[in-house]
Design a protein around this motif. Structure first.
Motif, mmCIF file in Angstrom:
data_model
loop_
_atom_site.group_PDB
_atom_site.id
_atom_site.type_symbol
_atom_site.label_atom_id
_atom_site.label_comp_id
_atom_site.label_asym_id
_atom_site.label_seq_id
_atom_site.Cartn_x
_atom_site.Cartn_y
_atom_site.Cartn_z
ATOM 1 N N ASP A 3 2.248 -4.875 -6.360
ATOM 2 C CA ASP A 3 3.555 -4.236 -6.283
ATOM 3 C C ASP A 3 3.773 -3.417 -7.542
ATOM 4 O OD1 ASP A 3 6.306 -3.634 -6.244
ATOM 5 O OD2 ASP A 3 6.766 -5.484 -5.155
ATOM 6 N N ARG A 4 3.922 -2.112 -7.387
ATOM 7 C CA ARG A 4 4.066 -1.221 -8.535
ATOM 8 C C ARG A 4 5.412 -1.384 -9.237
ATOM 9 N NH1 ARG A 4 0.026 -1.183 -10.631
ATOM 10 N NH2 ARG A 4 1.014 0.237 -12.052
ATOM 11 N N LEU A 50 0.823 -1.207 0.000
ATOM 12 C CA LEU A 50 0.000 0.000 0.000
ATOM 13 C C LEU A 50 0.861 1.262 0.000
ATOM 14 C CD1 LEU A 50 -2.740 -1.257 2.466
ATOM 15 C CD2 LEU A 50 -3.096 -0.650 0.058
ATOM 16 N N ASP A 51 1.938 1.262 0.775
ATOM 17 C CA ASP A 51 2.858 2.412 0.770
ATOM 18 C C ASP A 51 3.474 2.605 -0.615
ATOM 19 O OD1 ASP A 51 2.362 2.925 3.436
ATOM 20 O OD2 ASP A 51 4.276 2.116 4.152
ATOM 21 N N GLY A 52 3.841 1.514 -1.264
ATOM 22 C CA GLY A 52 4.391 1.599 -2.617
ATOM 23 C C GLY A 52 3.384 2.159 -3.605
ATOM 24 N N ALA A 53 2.117 1.775 -3.443
ATOM 25 C CA ALA A 53 1.069 2.288 -4.320
ATOM 26 C C ALA A 53 0.875 3.788 -4.111
ATOM 27 C CB ALA A 53 -0.234 1.529 -4.083
ATOM 28 N N VAL A 54 0.894 4.228 -2.851
ATOM 29 C CA VAL A 54 0.762 5.667 -2.563
ATOM 30 C C VAL A 54 1.929 6.427 -3.194
ATOM 31 C CG1 VAL A 54 0.853 7.415 -0.725
ATOM 32 C CG2 VAL A 54 -0.619 5.409 -0.477
ATOM 33 N N GLN A 55 3.121 5.908 -3.046
ATOM 34 C CA GLN A 55 4.300 6.558 -3.632
ATOM 35 C C GLN A 55 4.162 6.654 -5.151
ATOM 36 O OE1 GLN A 55 7.990 4.417 -3.014
ATOM 37 N NE2 GLN A 55 9.121 6.333 -2.923
ATOM 38 N N TRP A 56 3.712 5.567 -5.778
ATOM 39 C CA TRP A 56 3.547 5.520 -7.230
ATOM 40 C C TRP A 56 2.481 6.530 -7.671
ATOM 41 C CZ3 TRP A 56 -0.451 4.173 -10.594
ATOM 42 C CH2 TRP A 56 -0.072 3.885 -11.897
ATOM 43 N N LEU A 57 1.336 6.559 -6.977
ATOM 44 C CA LEU A 57 0.267 7.498 -7.312
ATOM 45 C C LEU A 57 0.728 8.939 -7.121
ATOM 46 C CD1 LEU A 57 -2.709 5.609 -5.634
ATOM 47 C CD2 LEU A 57 -2.499 6.092 -8.090
ATOM 48 N N VAL A 94 6.010 -11.069 -1.363
ATOM 49 C CA VAL A 94 4.612 -10.728 -1.598
ATOM 50 C C VAL A 94 4.576 -9.641 -2.674
ATOM 51 C CG1 VAL A 94 2.515 -9.773 -0.579
ATOM 52 C CG2 VAL A 94 3.938 -11.343 0.755
ATOM 53 N N VAL A 95 3.867 -9.927 -3.780
ATOM 54 C CA VAL A 95 3.792 -8.973 -4.889
ATOM 55 C C VAL A 95 2.371 -8.484 -5.143
ATOM 56 C CG1 VAL A 95 5.907 -9.769 -6.014
ATOM 57 C CG2 VAL A 95 3.707 -10.839 -6.596
ATOM 58 N N GLY A 96 1.420 -8.980 -4.354
ATOM 59 C CA GLY A 96 0.046 -8.523 -4.488
ATOM 60 C C GLY A 96 -0.787 -9.033 -3.335
ATOM 61 N N ALA A 97 -1.891 -8.335 -3.076
ATOM 62 C CA ALA A 97 -2.781 -8.749 -1.994
ATOM 63 C C ALA A 97 -4.226 -8.563 -2.419
ATOM 64 C CB ALA A 97 -2.499 -7.948 -0.725
ATOM 65 N N LEU A 98 -5.034 -9.542 -2.063
ATOM 66 C CA LEU A 98 -6.469 -9.546 -2.283
ATOM 67 C C LEU A 98 -7.130 -9.753 -0.936
ATOM 68 C CD1 LEU A 98 -9.078 -10.014 -4.129
ATOM 69 C CD2 LEU A 98 -8.488 -12.446 -3.956
ATOM 70 N N GLY A 99 -8.082 -8.904 -0.620
ATOM 71 C CA GLY A 99 -8.874 -9.085 0.590
ATOM 72 C C GLY A 99 -10.333 -9.238 0.220
ATOM 73 N N VAL A 100 -10.987 -10.248 0.788
ATOM 74 C CA VAL A 100 -12.414 -10.438 0.562
ATOM 75 C C VAL A 100 -13.117 -10.458 1.909
ATOM 76 C CG1 VAL A 100 -12.150 -11.618 -1.658
ATOM 77 C CG2 VAL A 100 -12.180 -12.963 0.435
ATOM 78 N N GLY A 101 -14.332 -9.949 1.923
ATOM 79 C CA GLY A 101 -15.081 -9.887 3.167
ATOM 80 C C GLY A 101 -16.408 -9.196 2.966
ATOM 81 N N GLN A 102 -16.875 -8.521 3.993
ATOM 82 C CA GLN A 102 -18.154 -7.815 3.949
ATOM 83 C C GLN A 102 -17.984 -6.453 3.279
ATOM 84 O OE1 GLN A 102 -21.154 -9.130 4.946
ATOM 85 N NE2 GLN A 102 -19.856 -10.950 5.047
ATOM 86 N N PRO A 103 -19.004 -6.013 2.537
ATOM 87 C CA PRO A 103 -18.914 -4.677 1.952
ATOM 88 C C PRO A 103 -18.792 -3.616 3.039
ATOM 89 C CG PRO A 103 -20.979 -5.774 1.324
ATOM 90 C CD PRO A 103 -20.260 -6.673 2.262
ATOM 91 N N PRO A 104 -18.122 -2.515 2.748
ATOM 92 C CA PRO A 104 -18.021 -1.436 3.730
ATOM 93 C C PRO A 104 -19.392 -0.824 4.005
ATOM 94 C CG PRO A 104 -17.020 -0.804 1.635
ATOM 95 C CD PRO A 104 -17.428 -2.226 1.500
#
Length: 180
Positions: free
Chosen positions: A106-107, A28-35, A77-87
Motif C-alpha cells: 500500500d503506497r 495494484l491500482d494504488g501502485a499504478v496511481q503512485w507510479l 490489507v496493506v501488502g500482498a505476496l504471491g509465490v508460485g511458478q516462474p513466468p
C-alpha cells in the motif's frame, strides 16, 4: 505456515484467498496511481490494473494455488505476496526454488518496511519448503530503482530479459537470493 505476527511491527501476515483478490487489485491500482504521479509509466502503464481480466485471473489462480499471502493491519490489507511458478519468460532454476510472482504494498504506508516484511516471510516459506533459492523478477527500466530495491533486500541480479508489449519491449531483471 498460518498467521505470523511480528512484535516489532503492527502487521500480521496471513494466507490470502479468493475473497482477497479485490483487495490485491486495489493495491495494484494504488501502485499504478503512485507510479503515474511520479511520471513512471513504464512498469505498469497508467490505467488501473483492476480492469485487466488477465491480471485478475492470475491473482485468482495464485490464491487458488495457496500462494497468496497478505500483510494485514486489523482487517485492512496493506501488502500482498504471491509465490508460485516462474513466468514463461524466465527459465526454470536448476534446483528447488520458491519464486516470488507478486509483491505489492500500500503506497499510503511508504517506508514502513512492508515489502521487507513480506520478503522475509517469503524466505521463511522457501526454507520450510526445502528450497535453497528464492527468486523474483521485476521491471528494470527507467533508473532501475526496483532492481536496486531488491538488491538492498539481499538479492543478486542474474538474468536480464525483455517481454514484447506491442511495438515496445518491457525490460525485466531476474534476481535471486541463496538461502542458508
Amino acid at each position: 505456515m498460518g498467521k505470523v505476527t511480528d512484535g516489532t511491527e503492527w502487521t500480521d501476515v496471513r494466507r490470502g484467498g479468493a475473497d482477497d483478490v479485490p483487495a490485491v487489485m486495489a493495491l495494484l491500482d494504488g501502485a499504478v496511481q503512485w507510479l503515474t504521479a511520479r511520471g513512471r509509466h513504464g512498469q505498469w502503464g497508467t490505467e488501473p490494473l483492476s480492469g485487466s481480466r488477465r491480471l485478475t485471473t492470475l491473482i485468482s489462480e495464485i490464491a487458488a494455488d495457496g500462494g497468496l499471502h497478505l500483510a494485514v493491519r486489523g482487517d485492512t490489507v496493506v501488502g500482498a505476496l504471491g509465490v508460485g511458478q516462474p513466468p514463461a519468460y524466465v527459465g526454470p532454476a536448476p534446483e528447488h526454488e520458491l519464486y516470488v510472482v507478486l509483491l505489492v504494498t500500500d503506497r499510503r504506508h511508504p517506508g514502513e518496511g512492508l515489502g521487507r516484511r513480506l520478503l522475509s516471510y517469503a524466505r521463511r516459506l522457501a526454507v520450510a519448503s526445502g528450497a535453497g533459492l528464492l527468486r523474483v523478477d521485476c521491471y528494470a527500466g527507467d533508473d532501475r530503482a526496483l532492481v536496486r530495491y531488491y538488491e538492498s533486500q539481499g538479492f543478486t541480479a542474474t538474468q536480464a530479459f525483455t517481454v514484447p508489449q506491442g511495438e515496445k519491449q518491457w525490460p525485466g531483471q531476474v534476481l535471486e537470493q541463496r538461502l542458508g
